[in-house]
Design an enzyme around this catalytic site. Structure first.
Site, PDB file in Angstrom:
ATOM      1  N   SER A   1      14.007 -23.908  24.138  1.00 58.92           N
ATOM      2  CA  SER A   1      13.868 -22.903  25.200  1.00 58.92           C
ATOM      3  C   SER A   1      13.006 -21.694  24.844  1.00 58.92           C
ATOM      4  CB  SER A   1      15.247 -22.427  25.662  1.00 58.92           C
ATOM      5  OG  SER A   1      15.914 -21.750  24.622  1.00 58.92           O
TER       6      SER A   1
ATOM      7  N   LYS B   1      21.006 -15.343  29.444  1.00 56.16           N
ATOM      8  CA  LYS B   1      19.807 -14.814  28.799  1.00 56.16           C
ATOM      9  C   LYS B   1      19.283 -13.578  29.527  1.00 56.16           C
ATOM     10  CE  LYS B   1      18.561 -19.151  26.631  1.00 56.16           C
ATOM     11  NZ  LYS B   1      17.565 -20.210  26.405  1.00 56.16           N
TER      12      LYS B   1
END
Length: 337
Positions: A234, A279
């Site tokens: 990611s 996040k």
């Protein structure tokens, strides 16, 4: 009598505390991690130093105990996942960790290629074998190959990409035998396996493994990425932006704190990831001004749409920016004041 009651109550409390902390449940718990500056992790030889900051974002994850299980029901952005949603069937903790680290390696290779190509710097990449990413229990590769093995030949023919391996096996039928040669701990091993149908796709036969191409990337100037123990793909987009920023004279951050997430392919396409809300929270807590989120070509349930919802819920002033490609992110940064 009263003293005995106190002792029993104390011991009972100790036992309950130990159970709450040490008994593991069949779940993983995830929560917001950190937004980590990329400059200390990426080292382009004689790379430019810039005033702004590019940051990767992480999600903290661990096996759930009773305390974590209860917290996940009351704390915002704490999520519970059953084991099968995180690990593949039959996968050990060690194999899962190794798979995540290999995905990170693949992500770094793609990030380097994309950044150097956009910065018009010399870069070459050659496939040099196929890593085993995972193995399907009960299939021919089970108990023969291991996650992390590097396949170098099939039926005596060199294999350099996962595509070559898949296309070769696809031409075969059930019961056909193939000889696989692989490297493990620097030593070559060979085995002959009979192809079998996959459990959930009986018309498709194979060895029962998930392959990943291993590339040898050569650049000028040289670059090193210290991803520490961070796993998964990611951080690809943010790695590519940091590498690019060190390669060019301009500072693409324009002094801003920029966070984000998303996988990156060799062609520069940005892909979706898990834990986008967590996040966003991590980036906001780190004081980020901008957050790049995978747009998924405008899909209804895209990472970008979820990130926007989370940003509104937590009341952040951070700008959420949708991106489908590395070029999208670069274009946006070039418009910053």
């Amino acid at each position: 009598m009263k003293k005995r009651t106190y002792i029993i109550t104390f011991l009972l409390g100790v036992v309950i505390s130990l159970l709450v902390v040490f008994v593991q449940l069949p779940y993983y718990v995830t929560m917001p991690g950190a937004a980590q500056a990329l400059e200390p992790l990426v080292h382009v030889e004689n790379g430019d130093r810039d005033k702004g900051r590019l940051m990767l974002t992480t999600v903290r994850m661990g096996r759930a105990n009773i305390a974590a299980y209860l917290l996940a029901h009351i704390r915002p952005y704490y999520e519970l996942y059953p084991l099968k949603a995180i690990k593949q069937e039959g996968e050990t903790d060690e194999e899962y960790t190794l798979r995540q680290l290999q995905l990170m390696e693949e992500s770094k290779e793609a990030a380097i290629v994309v950044a150097y190509q956009h910065a018009h710097k010399p870069v070459t990449y050659q496939p040099r074998g196929v890593y085993v990413m995972s193995i399907v229990p009960g299939m021919p590769a089970d108990h023969v190959l291991q996650v992390g093995d590097r396949i170098v030949r099939i039926d005596g023919k060199p294999v350099s990409t996962s595509k070559q391996l898949i296309e070769y096996v696809r031409q075969k039928k059930k019961g056909d035998r193939v000889t696989i040669t692989w490297k493990r701990d620097g030593k070559e091993q060979t085995a002959t396996l009979a192809l079998a149908p996959f459990p959930q796709a009986s018309k498709q036969v194979g060895l029962g493994l998930s392959p990943m191409t291993d590339y040898d990337v050569v650049t000028q100037p040289p670059v090193q990425i210290d991803s520490e123990k961070i796993g998964g793909p990611s951080a690809g987009l943010m790695f590519s932006l940091e590498i690019y920023n060190q390669l060019v004279e301009e500072d693409i951050t324009k002094g801003h704190k920029i966070a984000g997430t998303g996988t990156i392919s060799m062609s520069g396409e940005v892909g979706p990831i898990g834990g986008i809300s967590q996040k966003v929270v991590a980036a906001d807590e780190a004081g980020a001004d901008i957050f790049f989120a995978p747009n998924e070509k405008g899909a209804k349930n895209s990472n970008y749409r979820e990130a926007v919802k989370t940003a509104k819920k937590i009341g952040t002033k951070m700008k959420i920016v949708p991106v489908d490609t590395f070029a999208d992110a670069l274009r946006y940064l070039q418009t910053l004041q």
